[in-house]
Scaffold this active site. Structure first.
Site, PDB file in Angstrom:
ATOM      1  N   HIS A   1      -2.121   8.706   4.197  1.00  0.00           N
ATOM      2  CA  HIS A   1      -0.855   8.524   3.493  1.00  0.00           C
ATOM      3  C   HIS A   1      -1.132   8.622   1.999  1.00  0.00           C
ATOM      4  CE1 HIS A   1       2.535   5.917   2.023  1.00  0.00           C
ATOM      5  NE2 HIS A   1       3.178   6.578   2.972  1.00  0.00           N
TER       6      HIS A   1
ATOM      7  N   HIS B   1      10.491   4.577   8.902  1.00  0.00           N
ATOM      8  CA  HIS B   1       9.608   3.482   8.480  1.00  0.00           C
ATOM      9  C   HIS B   1      10.497   2.338   7.999  1.00  0.00           C
ATOM     10  CE1 HIS B   1       5.813   2.039   6.496  1.00  0.00           C
ATOM     11  NE2 HIS B   1       6.667   1.476   5.669  1.00  0.00           N
TER      12      HIS B   1
ATOM     13  N   HIS C   1      10.978  -1.668   6.819  1.00  0.00           N
ATOM     14  CA  HIS C   1      10.452  -2.978   6.430  1.00  0.00           C
ATOM     15  C   HIS C   1      11.324  -4.065   7.041  1.00  0.00           C
ATOM     16  CE1 HIS C   1       6.915  -2.454   3.898  1.00  0.00           C
ATOM     17  NE2 HIS C   1       7.355  -1.198   3.845  1.00  0.00           N
TER      18      HIS C   1
ATOM     19  N   ARG D   1       3.659  15.898   6.512  1.00  0.00           N
ATOM     20  CA  ARG D   1       4.920  15.165   6.526  1.00  0.00           C
ATOM     21  C   ARG D   1       5.309  14.860   5.094  1.00  0.00           C
ATOM     22  NH1 ARG D   1       5.624   8.993   6.329  1.00  0.00           N
ATOM     23  NH2 ARG D   1       4.954   9.682   4.271  1.00  0.00           N
TER      24      ARG D   1
ATOM     25  N   ARG E   1      -3.027   1.454   7.297  1.00  0.00           N
ATOM     26  CA  ARG E   1      -2.479   1.890   6.006  1.00  0.00           C
ATOM     27  C   ARG E   1      -1.506   0.794   5.538  1.00  0.00           C
ATOM     28  NH1 ARG E   1       2.331   2.464   3.211  1.00  0.00           N
ATOM     29  NH2 ARG E   1       3.361   3.593   4.881  1.00  0.00           N
ATOM     30  N   GLU E   2      -0.311   0.780   6.135  1.00  0.00           N
ATOM     31  CA  GLU E   2       0.646  -0.268   5.749  1.00  0.00           C
ATOM     32  C   GLU E   2       0.017  -1.650   5.976  1.00  0.00           C
ATOM     33  OE1 GLU E   2       4.231   0.083   4.703  1.00  0.00           O
ATOM     34  OE2 GLU E   2       3.798  -2.005   4.218  1.00  0.00           O
TER      35      GLU E   2
ATOM     36  N   HIS F   1      16.928 -23.300  34.286  1.00  0.00           N
ATOM     37  CA  HIS F   1      16.163 -22.054  34.136  1.00  0.00           C
ATOM     38  C   HIS F   1      15.006 -22.022  35.141  1.00  0.00           C
ATOM     39  CE1 HIS F   1      17.560 -20.530  30.032  1.00  0.00           C
ATOM     40  NE2 HIS F   1      18.344 -21.553  30.328  1.00  0.00           N
TER      41      HIS F   1
ATOM     42  N   THR G   1      12.328   0.969   2.380  1.00  0.00           N
ATOM     43  CA  THR G   1      11.204   0.372   1.662  1.00  0.00           C
ATOM     44  C   THR G   1      11.427  -1.096   1.325  1.00  0.00           C
ATOM     45  OG1 THR G   1      10.758   2.545   0.798  1.00  0.00           O
ATOM     46  CG2 THR G   1       9.736   0.722  -0.387  1.00  0.00           C
TER      47      THR G   1
HETATM   48  C1  LIG Z   1       6.080   1.861  -0.414  1.00  0.00           C
HETATM   49  C2  LIG Z   1       4.675   2.133  -0.198  1.00  0.00           C
HETATM   50  O1  LIG Z   1       4.021   1.378   0.426  1.00  0.00           O
HETATM   51  S1  LIG Z   1       4.035   3.549  -0.807  1.00  0.00           S
HETATM   52  C3  LIG Z   1       2.322   3.495  -0.503  1.00  0.00           C
HETATM   53  C4  LIG Z   1       1.632   2.476  -1.308  1.00  0.00           C
HETATM   54  N1  LIG Z   1       0.254   2.702  -1.184  1.00  0.00           N
HETATM   55  C5  LIG Z   1      -0.590   2.556  -2.161  1.00  0.00           C
HETATM   56  O2  LIG Z   1      -0.262   2.173  -3.270  1.00  0.00           O
HETATM   57  C6  LIG Z   1      -2.005   2.912  -1.825  1.00  0.00           C
HETATM   58  C7  LIG Z   1      -2.962   2.049  -2.540  1.00  0.00           C
HETATM   59  N2  LIG Z   1      -2.845   2.284  -3.949  1.00  0.00           N
HETATM   60  C8  LIG Z   1      -3.897   2.499  -4.741  1.00  0.00           C
HETATM   61  O3  LIG Z   1      -5.045   2.446  -4.328  1.00  0.00           O
HETATM   62  C9  LIG Z   1      -3.617   2.830  -6.135  1.00  0.00           C
HETATM   63  O4  LIG Z   1      -2.331   2.382  -6.488  1.00  0.00           O
HETATM   64  C10 LIG Z   1      -3.685   4.359  -6.375  1.00  0.00           C
HETATM   65  C11 LIG Z   1      -5.111   4.815  -6.160  1.00  0.00           C
HETATM   66  C12 LIG Z   1      -2.786   5.113  -5.438  1.00  0.00           C
HETATM   67  C13 LIG Z   1      -3.265   4.646  -7.783  1.00  0.00           C
HETATM   68  O5  LIG Z   1      -3.947   3.784  -8.622  1.00  0.00           O
HETATM   69  P1  LIG Z   1      -3.833   3.848 -10.229  1.00  0.00           P
HETATM   70  O6  LIG Z   1      -4.089   5.234 -10.685  1.00  0.00           O
HETATM   71  O7  LIG Z   1      -4.721   2.794 -10.755  1.00  0.00           O
HETATM   72  O8  LIG Z   1      -2.315   3.567 -10.584  1.00  0.00           O
HETATM   73  P2  LIG Z   1      -1.390   2.325 -10.321  1.00  0.00           P
HETATM   74  O9  LIG Z   1      -1.609   1.824  -8.944  1.00  0.00           O
HETATM   75  O10 LIG Z   1      -1.520   1.320 -11.388  1.00  0.00           O
HETATM   76  O11 LIG Z   1       0.063   2.951 -10.446  1.00  0.00           O
HETATM   77  C14 LIG Z   1       0.530   3.886  -9.561  1.00  0.00           C
HETATM   78  C15 LIG Z   1       0.476   5.268 -10.176  1.00  0.00           C
HETATM   79  O12 LIG Z   1       0.923   6.213  -9.188  1.00  0.00           O
HETATM   80  C16 LIG Z   1       2.060   6.914  -9.706  1.00  0.00           C
HETATM   81  N3  LIG Z   1       2.881   7.235  -8.568  1.00  0.00           N
HETATM   82  C17 LIG Z   1       3.519   6.364  -7.754  1.00  0.00           C
HETATM   83  N4  LIG Z   1       4.091   7.025  -6.795  1.00  0.00           N
HETATM   84  C18 LIG Z   1       3.791   8.311  -6.933  1.00  0.00           C
HETATM   85  C19 LIG Z   1       4.100   9.468  -6.223  1.00  0.00           C
HETATM   86  N5  LIG Z   1       4.773   9.389  -5.086  1.00  0.00           N
HETATM   87  N6  LIG Z   1       3.651  10.638  -6.668  1.00  0.00           N
HETATM   88  C20 LIG Z   1       2.927  10.698  -7.768  1.00  0.00           C
HETATM   89  N7  LIG Z   1       2.594   9.625  -8.481  1.00  0.00           N
HETATM   90  C21 LIG Z   1       3.027   8.446  -8.054  1.00  0.00           C
HETATM   91  C22 LIG Z   1       2.684   5.992 -10.700  1.00  0.00           C
HETATM   92  O13 LIG Z   1       3.461   6.669 -11.628  1.00  0.00           O
HETATM   93  C23 LIG Z   1       1.440   5.410 -11.347  1.00  0.00           C
HETATM   94  O14 LIG Z   1       0.921   6.380 -12.205  1.00  0.00           O
HETATM   95  P3  LIG Z   1       0.376   6.041 -13.701  1.00  0.00           P
HETATM   96  O15 LIG Z   1      -1.086   5.905 -13.572  1.00  0.00           O
HETATM   97  O16 LIG Z   1       0.736   7.239 -14.450  1.00  0.00           O
HETATM   98  O17 LIG Z   1       1.067   4.830 -14.150  1.00  0.00           O
HETATM   99  O1  LIG Z   2       5.653   7.004   3.794  1.00  0.00           O
HETATM  100  C1  LIG Z   2       6.611   6.417   4.237  1.00  0.00           C
HETATM  101  O2  LIG Z   2       7.422   6.957   4.980  1.00  0.00           O
HETATM  102  C2  LIG Z   2       6.849   4.999   3.940  1.00  0.00           C
HETATM  103  C3  LIG Z   2       6.171   4.497   2.754  1.00  0.00           C
HETATM  104  C4  LIG Z   2       6.350   3.040   2.656  1.00  0.00           C
HETATM  105  O3  LIG Z   2       5.478   2.294   3.023  1.00  0.00           O
HETATM  106  C5  LIG Z   2       7.634   2.503   2.258  1.00  0.00           C
HETATM  107  O4  LIG Z   2       8.434   3.212   1.673  1.00  0.00           O
HETATM  108  O5  LIG Z   2       7.856   1.323   2.488  1.00  0.00           O
END
Ligand SMILES: CC(=O)SCCNC(=O)CCNC(=O)[C@H](O)C(C)(C)COP(=O)(O)OP(=O)(O)OC[C@H]1O[C@@H](n2cnc3c(N)ncnc32)[C@H](O)[C@@H]1OP(=O)(O)O
Ligand SMILES: O=C(O)CCC(=O)C(=O)O
Length: 536
Positions: A124, A260, A262, A199, A64-65, A357, A233
């Site tokens: 996640h 978690h 970074h 979670r 995932r990460e 050493h 984060t």
């Molecule tokens: C800190 C971290 O690492 S958190 C985990 C990060 N992981 C990821 O991003 C997973 C991979 N991501 C993806 O595949 C894509 O971003 C998806 C499928 C999740 C979303 O894709 P898209 O719909 O194209 O949106 P995009 O990535 O441009 O923007 C994120 C969207 O999620 C929304 N969003 C972000 N965090 C959250 C949340 N916790 N809850 C609800 N919505 C959220 C944002 O508002 C944005 O919505 P919008 O379409 O209204 O602008």
């Molecule tokens: O889900 C979590 O606890 C961590 C998400 C994440 O990758 C972050 O906040 O950096």
């Protein structure tokens, strides 16, 4: 002096070939048990009632990460390979990318969830109903919900207020509960009989308002989540900040606490350890620390830390000897090298160089090692190819090569190695060559002397037992000469030694013939004696 290993040295350590190893001039030494550190080690942290350092769990997030690492592309086959390797290593949970990310992400999630691994499979997802539904469809064991709570993320990511976040979180949690079976509403925890875990985590926890954050965690805890998560984060937290936040949260929620971290400021492993001391129960890791930007707590570095803090628990729970193969698998999958200074598996992680050493390491590795490489199925090495090498290390190398030398001779050859090392960097082959050349010259002198002695000793003064002794000595001399032959440094030396061997061999043949004649003579005399006795 510690026992040395007779294996040949090729200048590689810990099996890496990343371009550095050929020139490092290292030689491995036999595994030597680290002194028992269990009783008195100052590195094992105090076990107070709140600390979980001796019962932590690992949530492994390479899939995932790790997929957020810029160089990562995992096809289904690779994901399955990595998942199996993580499972075999013994991680408690494997976290997968959001199944909403793409059609393949969804299918991969389903495929891994149905492998029947010992580790629980999590995915996640955003704290959002659509994501939660998709997670359930993927058939995972648990769902990790996340939403940003800092003002940055509320304003620039999803735009929700704390009230909205709380409301959505409670709805999604309630849905997840419904989706996993009948609802004994009076006791949320019993819903876990369906074995689906929930979670809830805040993103950017350390830049979130503490009062808001604690209220949110309290609400989701009451709603029956299995764990709440804290995330650094942006990687800005220090161990002290971590201790304060986790310790405070521990007093607020009943459920488990996941953390978690970074690694932007290099504190990820220290923060993970501190979180456990403060009452966190689960730590997120990824292999080699890969993740968004420069990543998160590295699995290998984390277990290196924990094997020192909690040796029995860590060694009994995780298959540490698989770490190297696991890291290699992931490094190859994302096309990176294992960093030279990686904890445990970096090519020089167990290589000792300075003379002071090396001497102490040969006597007892615990003097300069906190971890015994054997625990990870690895080997320690000593570098003997530099101006800071000492004679003790050189002696150990001579022993490995089977070159018998006195201490004074080793000191003499050490001086030669240093002379050369002052001019240019040496490789192990250079020092071996200096050692061998020195040894051959010494052996050559001895052999020449022996040859002369044997030659002049002749064969005519011998009794049969003297002759047998003489043959034995000749055989030893030939074998010594052959050792020299295996390690010639020049054609001239090689020819000289060959000549000596031929000369000695010639003498040996003559001596054997003489011995044969003596035996025949003795037998004939014996027969005659018997015949005489018979006539009488
Ligand atoms: C800190 C971290 O690492 S958190 C985990 C990060 N992981 C990821 O991003 C997973 C991979 N991501 C993806 O595949 C894509 O971003 C998806 C499928 C999740 C979303 O894709 P898209 O719909 O194209 O949106 P995009 O990535 O441009 O923007 C994120 C969207 O999620 C929304 N969003 C972000 N965090 C959250 C949340 N916790 N809850 C609800 N919505 C959220 C944002 O508002 C944005 O919505 P919008 O379409 O209204 O602008
Ligand atoms: O889900 C979590 O606890 C961590 C998400 C994440 O990758 C972050 O906040 O950096």
């Amino acid at each position: 002096m510690g026992e040395s290993c007779n294996g040949h040295s090729n200048g590689h350590s810990n099996g890496h070939s990343n371009g550095y190893s050929n020139g490092t001039g290292v030689t491995h030494v036999a595994a030597h048990p680290v002194q028992d550190q269990s009783a008195a080690s100052p590195y094992q942290s105090v076990q107070d009632y709140i600390s979980n350092v001796r019962r932590y769990k690992i949530i492994e997030s390479t899939l995932r990460e790790g997929e957020q690492f810029v160089g990562a592309f995992f096809n289904t086959e690779t994901k399955i390979k990595i998942a199996r390797a993580l499972d075999s290593f013994g991680v408690d949970y494997i976290e997968l990318t959001n199944p909403c990310s793409s059609p393949a992400s969804f299918e991969d999630c389903k495929a891994i969830a149905s492998l029947g691994l010992k580790a629980k499979i999590l995915t996640h997802v955003r704290c959002h109903m659509d994501d939660a539904k998709r997670a359930v469809e993927a058939g995972v064991d648990g769902v990790d919900l996340v939403i940003g709570t800092s003002s940055f993320l509320r304003q620039y990511s999803h735009g929700k207020s704390m009230e909205m976040i709380t409301k959505t979180a409670l709805e999604v949690i309630a849905y997840l509960r419904r989706s996993v079976g009948p609802q004994p509403i009076h006791d949320w925890r019993q819903i876990n009989c369906q074995n689906v875990e929930v979670r809830f985590s805040s993103e950017d926890s350390f830049r979130s308002d503490l009062v808001d954050l604690l209220a949110l965690y309290k609400a989701v805890d009451n709603a029956g989540v299995d764990r709440v998560g804290i995330a650094d984060t942006v990687g800005g937290a220090t161990p002290r900040m971590v201790y304060d936040l986790v310790r405070t949260l521990r007093g607020v929620v009943k459920c488990d606490i996941e953390c978690h971290f970074h690694n932007d400021t290099g504190c990820a492993v220290a923060n993970s350890h501190t979180a456990l001391e403060a009452g966190s129960t689960h730590i997120d890791t990824s292999v080699l620390g890969i993740g968004e930007r420069n990543g998160i707590t590295s699995l290998g570095a984390f277990v290196a830390r924990m094997v020192v803090t909690a040796p029995e628990y860590t060694q009994s729970k995780y298959n540490l000897t698989e770490l190297k193969a696991l890291e290699t698998l992931v490094a190859e999958a994302v096309e990176i090298n294992i960093p030279f200074n990686n904890c445990v598996t970096g090519f020089c992680a167990f290589t000792h160089k300075a003379g002071i050493h090396a001497k102490a390491i040969l006597a007892n590795p615990s003097t300069y090692e906190i971890i015994d490489p054997k625990i990870f199925g690895l080997t320690r090495y000593i570098s003997i190819a530099s101006r800071i090498t000492g004679w003790n290390a050189v002696k150990s190398r001579a022993d490995q090569l089977g070159l018998t030398m006195t201490d004074d001779e080793v000191k003499e050859v050490t001086a030669k190695i240093k002379q050369m090392a002052d001019i240019r960097p040496l490789a192990i082959d250079d020092t071996d060559s200096i050692l061998r050349s020195f040894y051959i010259k010494k052996s050559y002198r001895t052999m020449t002397h022996e040859y002369g002695r044997f030659y002049h000793q002749g064969l005519w003064l011998c009794t049969r037992s003297e002759l047998s002794e003489f043959i034995e000595e000749l055989e030893e001399a030939i074998s010594r000469a052959r050792t020299g032959l295996e390690q010639p440094t020049s054609t001239k030396e090689w020819e000289d030694i060959m000549a000596i061997i031929e000369g000695l061999d010639d003498l040996r043949c003559k001596a054997l013939r003489e011995e044969g004649k003596m035996i025949q003579r003795e037998e004939r005399e014996e027969r005659l004696k018997r015949e005489k006795r018979g006539k009488r």
